[in-house]
Write a protein that holds these residues in place. Structure first.
Motif, mmCIF file in Angstrom:
data_model
loop_
_atom_site.group_PDB
_atom_site.id
_atom_site.type_symbol
_atom_site.label_atom_id
_atom_site.label_comp_id
_atom_site.label_asym_id
_atom_site.label_seq_id
_atom_site.Cartn_x
_atom_site.Cartn_y
_atom_site.Cartn_z
ATOM 1 N N GLU A 172 -13.184 -32.710 -18.091
ATOM 2 C CA GLU A 172 -12.164 -33.464 -18.915
ATOM 3 C C GLU A 172 -11.077 -34.086 -17.770
ATOM 4 O O GLU A 172 -10.666 -34.959 -18.040
ATOM 5 N N CYS A 173 -10.888 -33.048 -16.871
ATOM 6 C CA CYS A 173 -9.978 -33.434 -15.703
ATOM 7 C C CYS A 173 -10.503 -34.757 -14.940
ATOM 8 O O CYS A 173 -9.829 -35.592 -14.675
ATOM 9 N N LEU A 174 -11.880 -34.823 -14.721
ATOM 10 C CA LEU A 174 -12.651 -35.970 -14.196
ATOM 11 C C LEU A 174 -12.378 -37.096 -15.023
ATOM 12 O O LEU A 174 -12.072 -37.947 -14.351
ATOM 13 N N LYS A 175 -12.431 -37.075 -16.372
ATOM 14 C CA LYS A 175 -12.479 -38.259 -17.207
ATOM 15 C C LYS A 175 -11.033 -38.761 -17.217
ATOM 16 O O LYS A 175 -10.609 -39.976 -17.019
ATOM 17 N N LEU A 176 -10.115 -37.600 -16.963
ATOM 18 C CA LEU A 176 -8.406 -38.094 -16.896
ATOM 19 C C LEU A 176 -8.289 -38.836 -15.660
ATOM 20 O O LEU A 176 -7.774 -39.914 -15.753
ATOM 21 N N PHE A 177 -8.621 -38.330 -14.590
ATOM 22 C CA PHE A 177 -8.656 -39.039 -13.328
ATOM 23 C C PHE A 177 -9.289 -40.330 -13.221
ATOM 24 O O PHE A 177 -8.752 -41.332 -12.770
ATOM 25 N N ALA A 188 -7.496 -43.900 -12.600
ATOM 26 C CA ALA A 188 -7.435 -44.546 -11.420
ATOM 27 C C ALA A 188 -7.715 -45.887 -12.051
ATOM 28 O O ALA A 188 -7.278 -46.895 -11.320
ATOM 29 N N VAL A 189 -8.459 -46.201 -13.082
ATOM 30 C CA VAL A 189 -8.671 -47.667 -13.645
ATOM 31 C C VAL A 189 -7.621 -48.184 -14.125
ATOM 32 O O VAL A 189 -7.571 -49.479 -13.953
ATOM 33 N N PHE A 190 -6.674 -47.528 -14.652
ATOM 34 C CA PHE A 190 -5.127 -47.962 -15.386
ATOM 35 C C PHE A 190 -4.638 -48.725 -14.031
ATOM 36 O O PHE A 190 -3.865 -49.630 -13.966
ATOM 37 N N ILE A 191 -4.517 -47.431 -13.018
ATOM 38 C CA ILE A 191 -3.848 -47.825 -11.689
ATOM 39 C C ILE A 191 -4.033 -48.905 -11.029
ATOM 40 O O ILE A 191 -3.171 -50.060 -10.581
ATOM 41 N N ARG A 192 -5.540 -49.204 -11.066
ATOM 42 C CA ARG A 192 -6.084 -50.369 -10.596
ATOM 43 C C ARG A 192 -5.945 -51.651 -11.300
ATOM 44 O O ARG A 192 -5.390 -52.574 -10.609
#
Length: 151
Positions: free
Chosen positions: A56-61, A65-69
């Motif tokens: 779940e933490c990996l999915k959040l990360f 990251a996609v949002f920040i990109r």
């Protein structure tokens, strides 16, 4: 007249097609993959709760990251602050989803993948019954036949 689905509308890039088919493959093989990591005594040599939390933490990360990109880190922070009430509301289904994933490990330690997936299909019929009881709407014979066929 309905127009035929253009495959490029569904998968605009090769990456989107890869992600879609990888997701389907992992979803379909989840039971087999989880069962393959069991030991002879039907126990796991690792903490299943920790595995679910790390996933779940990996999915959040990845989502962050996609949002920040696409936008920026500051936009992410401002969106979190601005929509904090909505974020809190998302914790309920997120917790239930995490609980569901943990129960998958428990169930697959008891059942083989085939039995597990057969039992999971019963929820389709239960959804039909709950729909009728909660919303006081009757399903037609055709709808019941479809539910049983799906199960």
């Amino acid at each position: 007249m309905s127009k035929l689905l253009n495959i490029t509308e569904l998968f605009p890039t090769k990456l989107s097609a890869f992600v879609f088919f990888a997701y389907i493959a992992l979803f379909v093989n989840q039971g087999i993959l989880v069962t393959a990591t069991k030991e002879a005594d039907s126990k796991y040599s690792y903490s299943t709760v920790t595995v679910v939390m790390l996933i779940e933490c990996l999915k959040l990360f990845i989502c962050s990251a996609v949002f920040i990109r696409e936008f920026s880190f500051m936009k992410l922070l401002s969106s979190i602050v601005f929509h904090s009430k909505v974020l809190m509301l998302y914790f309920v289904p997120a917790f239930m989803y995490s609980l569901y994933n943990n129960l998958t490990f428990v169930n697959l330690s008891i059942f083989d993948p085939t039995t597990y997936y057969l039992l999971m299909q019963i929820r389709v019929v239960i959804t039909g019954v709950v729909f009728q009881v909660l919303f006081k709407k009757q399903l037609s014979k055709k709808q019941w036949f479809s539910l049983i066929l799906l199960t």
